[in-house]
Design a protein around this motif. Sequence first.
Motif, PDB file in Angstrom:
ATOM      1  N   TYR A 171      65.066 -16.737  27.633  1.00 41.54           N
ATOM      2  CA  TYR A 171      65.217 -16.523  29.078  1.00 41.54           C
ATOM      3  C   TYR A 171      63.912 -16.884  29.779  1.00 41.54           C
ATOM      4  O   TYR A 171      62.830 -16.436  29.371  1.00 41.54           O
ATOM      5  CB  TYR A 171      65.586 -15.065  29.372  1.00 41.54           C
ATOM      6  CG  TYR A 171      65.953 -14.810  30.820  1.00 41.54           C
ATOM      7  CD1 TYR A 171      67.265 -14.933  31.246  1.00 41.54           C
ATOM      8  CD2 TYR A 171      64.980 -14.464  31.755  1.00 41.54           C
ATOM      9  CE1 TYR A 171      67.613 -14.712  32.583  1.00 41.54           C
ATOM     10  CE2 TYR A 171      65.312 -14.237  33.081  1.00 41.54           C
ATOM     11  CZ  TYR A 171      66.630 -14.365  33.488  1.00 41.54           C
ATOM     12  OH  TYR A 171      66.962 -14.148  34.798  1.00 41.54           O
ATOM     13  N   LEU A 172      64.017 -17.688  30.844  1.00 44.73           N
ATOM     14  CA  LEU A 172      62.863 -18.104  31.646  1.00 44.73           C
ATOM     15  C   LEU A 172      62.968 -17.474  33.022  1.00 44.73           C
ATOM     16  O   LEU A 172      63.961 -17.659  33.730  1.00 44.73           O
ATOM     17  CB  LEU A 172      62.811 -19.632  31.760  1.00 44.73           C
ATOM     18  CG  LEU A 172      61.760 -20.222  32.699  1.00 44.73           C
ATOM     19  CD1 LEU A 172      60.351 -19.869  32.218  1.00 44.73           C
ATOM     20  CD2 LEU A 172      61.940 -21.734  32.816  1.00 44.73           C
ATOM     21  N   ASP A 193      54.191 -17.234  35.238  1.00 36.75           N
ATOM     22  CA  ASP A 193      55.273 -17.794  34.436  1.00 36.75           C
ATOM     23  C   ASP A 193      55.480 -16.928  33.203  1.00 36.75           C
ATOM     24  O   ASP A 193      54.517 -16.544  32.534  1.00 36.75           O
ATOM     25  CB  ASP A 193      54.933 -19.227  34.010  1.00 36.75           C
ATOM     26  CG  ASP A 193      55.520 -20.237  34.990  1.00 36.75           C
ATOM     27  OD1 ASP A 193      55.875 -19.822  36.106  1.00 36.75           O
ATOM     28  OD2 ASP A 193      55.610 -21.425  34.644  1.00 36.75           O
ATOM     29  N   MET A 198      58.449 -16.201  29.905  1.00 30.92           N
ATOM     30  CA  MET A 198      59.727 -16.380  29.229  1.00 30.92           C
ATOM     31  C   MET A 198      59.696 -15.628  27.906  1.00 30.92           C
ATOM     32  O   MET A 198      58.632 -15.266  27.401  1.00 30.92           O
ATOM     33  CB  MET A 198      60.050 -17.861  29.016  1.00 30.92           C
ATOM     34  CG  MET A 198      59.137 -18.612  28.068  1.00 30.92           C
ATOM     35  SD  MET A 198      59.709 -20.335  27.868  1.00 30.92           S
ATOM     36  CE  MET A 198      58.482 -20.953  26.726  1.00 30.92           C
ATOM     37  N   SER A 241      59.249 -24.730  31.342  1.00 30.75           N
ATOM     38  CA  SER A 241      60.428 -25.376  31.919  1.00 30.75           C
ATOM     39  C   SER A 241      61.631 -25.087  31.037  1.00 30.75           C
ATOM     40  O   SER A 241      61.507 -24.543  29.929  1.00 30.75           O
ATOM     41  CB  SER A 241      60.215 -26.887  32.039  1.00 30.75           C
ATOM     42  OG  SER A 241      60.099 -27.474  30.749  1.00 30.75           O
ATOM     43  N   ALA A 242      62.803 -25.510  31.518  1.00 33.26           N
ATOM     44  CA  ALA A 242      64.028 -25.262  30.767  1.00 33.26           C
ATOM     45  C   ALA A 242      64.010 -25.958  29.414  1.00 33.26           C
ATOM     46  O   ALA A 242      64.654 -25.507  28.455  1.00 33.26           O
ATOM     47  CB  ALA A 242      65.237 -25.726  31.582  1.00 33.26           C
ATOM     48  N   SER A 243      63.254 -27.049  29.293  1.00 30.48           N
ATOM     49  CA  SER A 243      63.197 -27.771  28.013  1.00 30.48           C
ATOM     50  C   SER A 243      62.474 -26.968  26.937  1.00 30.48           C
ATOM     51  O   SER A 243      62.593 -27.269  25.744  1.00 30.48           O
ATOM     52  CB  SER A 243      62.499 -29.124  28.210  1.00 30.48           C
ATOM     53  OG  SER A 243      61.156 -28.941  28.638  1.00 30.48           O
ATOM     54  N   ASP A 244      61.701 -25.955  27.347  1.00 31.54           N
ATOM     55  CA  ASP A 244      60.996 -25.123  26.370  1.00 31.54           C
ATOM     56  C   ASP A 244      61.904 -24.059  25.744  1.00 31.54           C
ATOM     57  O   ASP A 244      61.560 -23.495  24.694  1.00 31.54           O
ATOM     58  CB  ASP A 244      59.800 -24.425  27.027  1.00 31.54           C
ATOM     59  CG  ASP A 244      58.727 -25.395  27.461  1.00 31.54           C
ATOM     60  OD1 ASP A 244      58.473 -26.356  26.711  1.00 31.54           O
ATOM     61  OD2 ASP A 244      58.136 -25.189  28.544  1.00 31.54           O
ATOM     62  N   LEU A 245      63.024 -23.768  26.388  1.00 33.84           N
ATOM     63  CA  LEU A 245      63.875 -22.678  25.916  1.00 33.84           C
ATOM     64  C   LEU A 245      64.446 -22.929  24.515  1.00 33.84           C
ATOM     65  O   LEU A 245      64.423 -22.030  23.668  1.00 33.84           O
ATOM     66  CB  LEU A 245      64.996 -22.417  26.926  1.00 33.84           C
ATOM     67  CG  LEU A 245      64.521 -21.910  28.304  1.00 33.84           C
ATOM     68  CD1 LEU A 245      65.716 -21.723  29.239  1.00 33.84           C
ATOM     69  CD2 LEU A 245      63.752 -20.599  28.164  1.00 33.84           C
TER      70      LEU A 245
END
Length: 529
Positions: A94-95, A119, A121, A146-150
């Motif tokens: 979750y971010l 920031d 997550m 960013s979402a790419s890190d999830l």
Amino acid sequence: MTSVNRTQHQQLLRQLTPLLTDLSREMPLRTRYQRLLDVLKQVIPCEAAALLKLDGETLQPIAIDGLGKDTLGRRFEIAHHPRLARIIRAEGAYLFPPDCPLPDPYDGLIDMQQGLVHDCMGCAIYIDDTLWGALTMDSLEVGSFSASDLPVLEAFASLAAASISTALHFDAIRHRANDQQRRAEAYRLQAHDAAGPVLDGQSNAFRTLQKNIDLVASSDMPVLITGESGVGKELVARALHERSLRADQPLVSLNCAALSENLIESELFGHVRGAFSGATQDRPGKFQMANNGTLLLDEIGELPLSAQAKLLRVLQEGELQRVGSDRDHRVDVRILAATNRSLDDEVKAGRFRMDLYHRLSVFPLHVPSLRERCDDILPLAGTFAEENRTRMALRALRFSPAAQQALIDYPWPGNVRELEHSIARAALMARSHADNSGVVTITERDLGLLTSPATPDTSPSPQSEPQQTRGLRDAVDDFQRHQISLAIAHANGNISAAARALAVDRANLVRLAGRLGIALPGKKRAPDK
């Protein structure tokens, strides 16, 4: 696949290879957890990362990178930290958006930083479909994640679960022979909140103590626990009992220094009706109350010689007689004794029986002073800070860098007990001059730690003489300031309760606090003159 993507994947594989290799190795849990965070920060750069384990309704940091060392001593109640609650209840990683209004539990705790987290997550960790804990990552810079890190964080959470599961498997094999004892220890950990404070530390001196406790706990040997006042001798005694085969039987404690000589025998062995004036009914003593369990004789060095001889007989024969009776009672009791004196010196001075000393000290266990376990000071301070943060309903309670250094440099003559009281007092002082953000910083001034009275500088010098001639008033003021601040802290800021504890009128206490410059709850600190 492009050459750029191929290079990125190869780099990621190289970074993950050590963790995959660790799965087949047995290593200390702390090392395993720390290696996981090290690689995680290489793959996803950030200021701070933490691995937290679920313990009832709290999350306990067990490995950190980039957070203040005192964070290891904190316990984050899920009900009071909505970000952590959302992380462990989310499906996958979750971010949080940068403008998320929910308070961050690590605000002010990131090393050498005074800013708030922007920031954040995290991802829950499950082992066999059971929630085990969470991974969190934080940055002070907006847009770091960013979402790419999830997906990467989710993969790390799965890898962490595998690593933890492997560690638990190794641990189960190593301790299978002592399964009953381990279950008792698990019960002790689950009862942590109800049972009060527990032994905690990471220093070499403390780990040695823990190893010795584990070594002797399962036996029935008498243990002599020695150490300065405030080091936690009673907690050691409780740990010995709870890790013993008598853990399901009572632990009975008797403070030998708190009773007069004519009552000590009655307390130890009991009495029958009419044995002395005021003995209106039969009464069992501590030995019979602890039958089949453990008896802690605290401050054993204060026991009168007359009672020492009778105590020795019970230890040798396992039989006692109540005061006023000639009937024998058999007892099966494990004896733990504690003292801050040197019983060897007491024996030489003729104040303690040599035969009793040797009977009690079959396994001597020395509890190190806080000065001998400096690595534990900041984690313990974090534990006490978190307790006071919860009690005061604060968003965050942190230490300034100067305050952390002051905690480390102070010699702590009163040991862990003094540290606990000092943090409670400092938290109250810090709250009195904080803003309304709920983030309170304990400063060096709030701690008010003075040079240790145990190591005074007695060398005469011209510069010190003027202070010595005018120091009486200052010394009295310092003593009053300390006692008042301590009483207010123990009363959780209730002035009336503090006044009762100090046996003074409330109005007089308020006036005296004003003269001494003590900021009372709800009142602003008077400006320095």
